[in-house]
Design a protein around this motif. Structure first.
Motif, PDB file in Angstrom:
ATOM      1  N   LEU A   2      42.538  65.122  55.687  1.00  0.00           N
ATOM      2  CA  LEU A   2      41.374  65.149  54.804  1.00  0.00           C
ATOM      3  C   LEU A   2      41.515  64.184  53.640  1.00  0.00           C
ATOM      4  N   TYR A   3      42.759  63.916  53.258  1.00  0.00           N
ATOM      5  CA  TYR A   3      43.011  63.129  52.052  1.00  0.00           C
ATOM      6  C   TYR A   3      44.026  62.033  52.374  1.00  0.00           C
ATOM      7  N   PRO A   4      43.555  60.912  52.933  1.00  0.00           N
ATOM      8  CA  PRO A   4      44.467  59.852  53.400  1.00  0.00           C
ATOM      9  C   PRO A   4      44.906  58.913  52.286  1.00  0.00           C
ATOM     10  N   PHE A   5      45.528  59.471  51.272  1.00  0.00           N
ATOM     11  CA  PHE A   5      46.034  58.665  50.168  1.00  0.00           C
ATOM     12  C   PHE A   5      47.092  59.461  49.425  1.00  0.00           C
ATOM     13  N   ILE A   6      47.905  58.744  48.661  1.00  0.00           N
ATOM     14  CA  ILE A   6      48.845  59.352  47.714  1.00  0.00           C
ATOM     15  C   ILE A   6      48.216  59.256  46.342  1.00  0.00           C
ATOM     16  N   ILE A   7      48.430  60.274  45.506  1.00  0.00           N
ATOM     17  CA  ILE A   7      47.993  60.136  44.121  1.00  0.00           C
ATOM     18  C   ILE A   7      49.215  60.118  43.213  1.00  0.00           C
ATOM     19  N   PHE A   8      49.094  59.341  42.158  1.00  0.00           N
ATOM     20  CA  PHE A   8      50.117  59.274  41.126  1.00  0.00           C
ATOM     21  C   PHE A   8      49.570  60.010  39.901  1.00  0.00           C
ATOM     22  N   MET A   9      50.266  61.049  39.513  1.00  0.00           N
ATOM     23  CA  MET A   9      49.855  61.884  38.395  1.00  0.00           C
ATOM     24  C   MET A   9      51.106  62.245  37.600  1.00  0.00           C
ATOM     25  N   PRO A  10      51.063  62.182  36.269  1.00  0.00           N
ATOM     26  CA  PRO A  10      52.243  62.594  35.496  1.00  0.00           C
ATOM     27  C   PRO A  10      52.705  63.981  35.931  1.00  0.00           C
ATOM     28  N   GLN A  11      53.996  64.096  36.222  1.00  0.00           N
ATOM     29  CA  GLN A  11      54.469  65.364  36.764  1.00  0.00           C
ATOM     30  C   GLN A  11      54.273  66.505  35.775  1.00  0.00           C
ATOM     31  N   TRP A  12      54.303  66.202  34.480  1.00  0.00           N
ATOM     32  CA  TRP A  12      54.076  67.282  33.521  1.00  0.00           C
ATOM     33  C   TRP A  12      52.654  67.837  33.638  1.00  0.00           C
ATOM     34  N   ASP A  13      51.679  66.974  33.987  1.00  0.00           N
ATOM     35  CA  ASP A  13      50.315  67.471  34.197  1.00  0.00           C
ATOM     36  C   ASP A  13      50.247  68.365  35.434  1.00  0.00           C
ATOM     37  N   PHE A  14      50.922  67.950  36.496  1.00  0.00           N
ATOM     38  CA  PHE A  14      50.921  68.734  37.729  1.00  0.00           C
ATOM     39  C   PHE A  14      51.596  70.091  37.517  1.00  0.00           C
ATOM     40  N   LEU A  15      52.729  70.088  36.824  1.00  0.00           N
ATOM     41  CA  LEU A  15      53.453  71.342  36.594  1.00  0.00           C
ATOM     42  C   LEU A  15      52.669  72.271  35.658  1.00  0.00           C
ATOM     43  N   ASN A  16      52.072  71.719  34.626  1.00  0.00           N
ATOM     44  CA  ASN A  16      51.238  72.541  33.748  1.00  0.00           C
ATOM     45  C   ASN A  16      50.058  73.133  34.514  1.00  0.00           C
ATOM     46  N   PHE A  17      49.498  72.345  35.423  1.00  0.00           N
ATOM     47  CA  PHE A  17      48.385  72.835  36.244  1.00  0.00           C
ATOM     48  C   PHE A  17      48.824  74.031  37.086  1.00  0.00           C
ATOM     49  N   LEU A  18      49.962  73.893  37.772  1.00  0.00           N
ATOM     50  CA  LEU A  18      50.454  75.000  38.589  1.00  0.00           C
ATOM     51  C   LEU A  18      50.766  76.227  37.737  1.00  0.00           C
ATOM     52  N   ALA A  19      51.388  75.998  36.586  1.00  0.00           N
ATOM     53  CA  ALA A  19      51.736  77.124  35.709  1.00  0.00           C
ATOM     54  C   ALA A  19      50.490  77.849  35.214  1.00  0.00           C
ATOM     55  N   ASN A  20      49.477  77.099  34.827  1.00  0.00           N
ATOM     56  CA  ASN A  20      48.247  77.713  34.327  1.00  0.00           C
ATOM     57  C   ASN A  20      47.538  78.501  35.421  1.00  0.00           C
ATOM     58  N   ARG A  21      47.528  77.978  36.632  1.00  0.00           N
ATOM     59  CA  ARG A  21      46.893  78.695  37.741  1.00  0.00           C
ATOM     60  C   ARG A  21      47.691  79.944  38.108  1.00  0.00           C
ATOM     61  N   ALA A  57      52.677  50.585  54.692  1.00  0.00           N
ATOM     62  CA  ALA A  57      52.134  51.886  55.097  1.00  0.00           C
ATOM     63  C   ALA A  57      50.653  51.917  54.747  1.00  0.00           C
ATOM     64  N   ASP A  58      49.833  52.318  55.709  1.00  0.00           N
ATOM     65  CA  ASP A  58      48.387  52.406  55.503  1.00  0.00           C
ATOM     66  C   ASP A  58      47.964  53.853  55.749  1.00  0.00           C
ATOM     67  N   PHE A  59      47.710  54.584  54.673  1.00  0.00           N
ATOM     68  CA  PHE A  59      47.412  56.008  54.791  1.00  0.00           C
ATOM     69  C   PHE A  59      46.031  56.272  55.382  1.00  0.00           C
ATOM     70  N   THR A  60      45.169  55.257  55.427  1.00  0.00           N
ATOM     71  CA  THR A  60      43.843  55.459  56.005  1.00  0.00           C
ATOM     72  C   THR A  60      43.908  55.721  57.505  1.00  0.00           C
ATOM     73  N   TYR A  61      45.039  55.425  58.135  1.00  0.00           N
ATOM     74  CA  TYR A  61      45.202  55.712  59.559  1.00  0.00           C
ATOM     75  C   TYR A  61      45.488  57.194  59.816  1.00  0.00           C
ATOM     76  N   LEU A  62      45.853  57.937  58.782  1.00  0.00           N
ATOM     77  CA  LEU A  62      46.244  59.331  58.972  1.00  0.00           C
ATOM     78  C   LEU A  62      45.035  60.207  59.250  1.00  0.00           C
ATOM     79  N   LYS A  63      45.201  61.146  60.165  1.00  0.00           N
ATOM     80  CA  LYS A  63      44.143  62.111  60.465  1.00  0.00           C
ATOM     81  C   LYS A  63      44.305  63.310  59.530  1.00  0.00           C
TER      82      LYS A  63
END
Length: 411
Positions: A97-116, A89-95
């Motif tokens: 704004l952000y043609p990539f996947i990011i890997f982030m600890p889910q606890w960081d993502f959930l804390n981010f959403l909770a804080n916002r 899979a090559d995400f650079t072919y996608l039309k």
């Protein structure tokens, strides 16, 4: 006994629950999210944030602060099937704004959403609150009960949402019927250290009887060793040296670090299942994410589907909830919106499980690549297809609800 009344109570503080809570509160709905654990610091099954979710975070004005958190970007997914090495899979072919996947600890993502979400006056989050049952009156769900360190908690709500995962208490107590589709594999989940000269992109290795997946998490590889369903005890019986040798044979650059697997405590068994509710709701209650449909790990799209469910639910339910006019027809619209992409994704996963993964795990002959992989190797532009299916999905959702707080709420 503590009693709270809200317009919406969400059971489960995972990606679906936290995203739905944020979006509803942003739209002016009184919402309470209950999370049974004391924090989000757990070893989750997936830590991916897909291009479609990145676009949603951009729409909310939250992407820039999100990307300040530690993460790794993946522009491509590579693999080796027998002797054939290729980009799957090559995400650079996608039309997008952000043609990539990011890997982030889910606890960081959930804390981010909770804080916002906490910046909105109508949002509340209760940790250490485990849902124990639903409250039903004349056939209508009017809230739930939970256990907390301070004693029982009763929540009265116009809508109760089950976003509490594959072992959903809300789903079980609502009595919603489902269909189990089965899976030919389970996954052994563990970490190996990562060296600077290792590849950057996620790695997949398919060989006769063995499949190995590696996800770049910066300082370490998150590894998944795919095994035939029910074979865990047999693999343990062969001993750790046998497992280490298999890993080193599949991915030779790990040979100098497989010794880090000192005992079976460091290796978690992830039981793979695929199921889907036939009906996601009843009067006063709705299930989304894994509570409504447990996805296979194939493609790593479970988090993406859960977040898309949350966005669709907020788009369709925010106004009816805020104005206290929600009916069961509104809940039906959520399922109608999300059932088709869920069905299509699961059909594709089951096809790959049965036609590819099952045959690899149970085969004895040298592997020959499936026809579609040969096409991807010969015609690189076709790599946009798996990139689209993994990164965007069949029906991406966009935020259509307002921020009723304007500048008074962050996001």
């Amino acid at each position: 006994m503590d009693t709270i009344s809200v317009q919406c109570c969400i059971a489960g503080g995972g990606p679906a629950g936290m995203m739905l809570g944020l979006l509803l509160a942003r739209a002016g709905v009184e919402v309470l999210v209950l999370e049974k654990h004391a924090d989000f610091l757990r070893d989750f099954r997936g830590d991916t944030i897909h291009p479609s979710t990145l676009e949603v975070m951009h729409e909310l004005g939250l992407l820039e602060p999100l990307l300040k958190l530690p993460h790794q970007k993946a522009w491509r997914i590579t693999g080796q099937f027998g002797d054939l090495a290729l980009t799957i899979a090559d995400f650079t072919y996608l039309k997008t704004l952000y043609p990539f996947i990011i890997f982030m600890p889910q606890w960081d993502f959930l804390n981010f959403l909770a804080n916002r979400a906490a910046h909105y006056p109508t949002f509340r989050l209760r940790m250490n609150a485990e849902v124990t049952g639903l409250i039903e009156e004349t056939g209508h769900i009017v809230g739930l009960q939970a256990a907390t360190p301070k004693g029982p908690l009763t929540v009265r709500a116009n809508l109760t949402v089950g976003a509490d995962g594959r072992h959903s208490t809300v789903r079980a107590h609502a009595g919603l019927p489902g269909t189990e589709f089965g899976a030919p594999m389970d996954v052994l989940w563990f970490r190996l250290s990562r060296c600077p000269h290792d590849p950057e992109d996620p790695v997949g290795r398919f060989d006769t009887g063995r499949i190995f997946i590696m996800l770049n998490r910066g300082a370490y590889w998150q590894c998944g060793f795919v095994i035939p369903k029910g074979s865990h005890a047999q693999i343990q019986g062969r001993g750790l040296p046998s497992l280490r040798n298999s890993i080193a044979e599949l991915v030779p650059f790990t040979a100098d670090r497989v010794g880090e697997l000192q005992d079976w405590e460091a290796i978690k068994l992830l039981t793979v299942q695929v199921d889907r509710l036939r009906r996601w709701y009843r009067s006063g209650v709705l299930c989304i994410g894994d509570a409504a449909h447990v996805m296979s790990p194939v493609g790593g799209v479970g988090i993406n589907l859960a977040i898309q469910d949350a966005i669709a639910a907020s788009n369709l339910l925010a106004a009816p909830l805020r104005e206290n006019r929600m009916t069961i027809k509104d809940l039906d619209r959520v399922q109608l919106r999300r059932e088709w992409p869920t069905q299509m994704t699961q059909r594709l996963q089951r096809l790959l499980q049965n036609r590819v993964i099952g045959r690899v795990l149970h085969g004895n002959d040298p592997l020959s690549p499936p026809f579609f992989l040969c096409l991807l190797a010969r015609f690189p532009f076709l790599r946009w297809i798996p990139a689209r299916l993994i990164g965007i999905g069949f029906r991406p959702e966009h935020v259509n609800t307002p921020n009723v707080w304007g500048d008074s709420g962050m996001g």
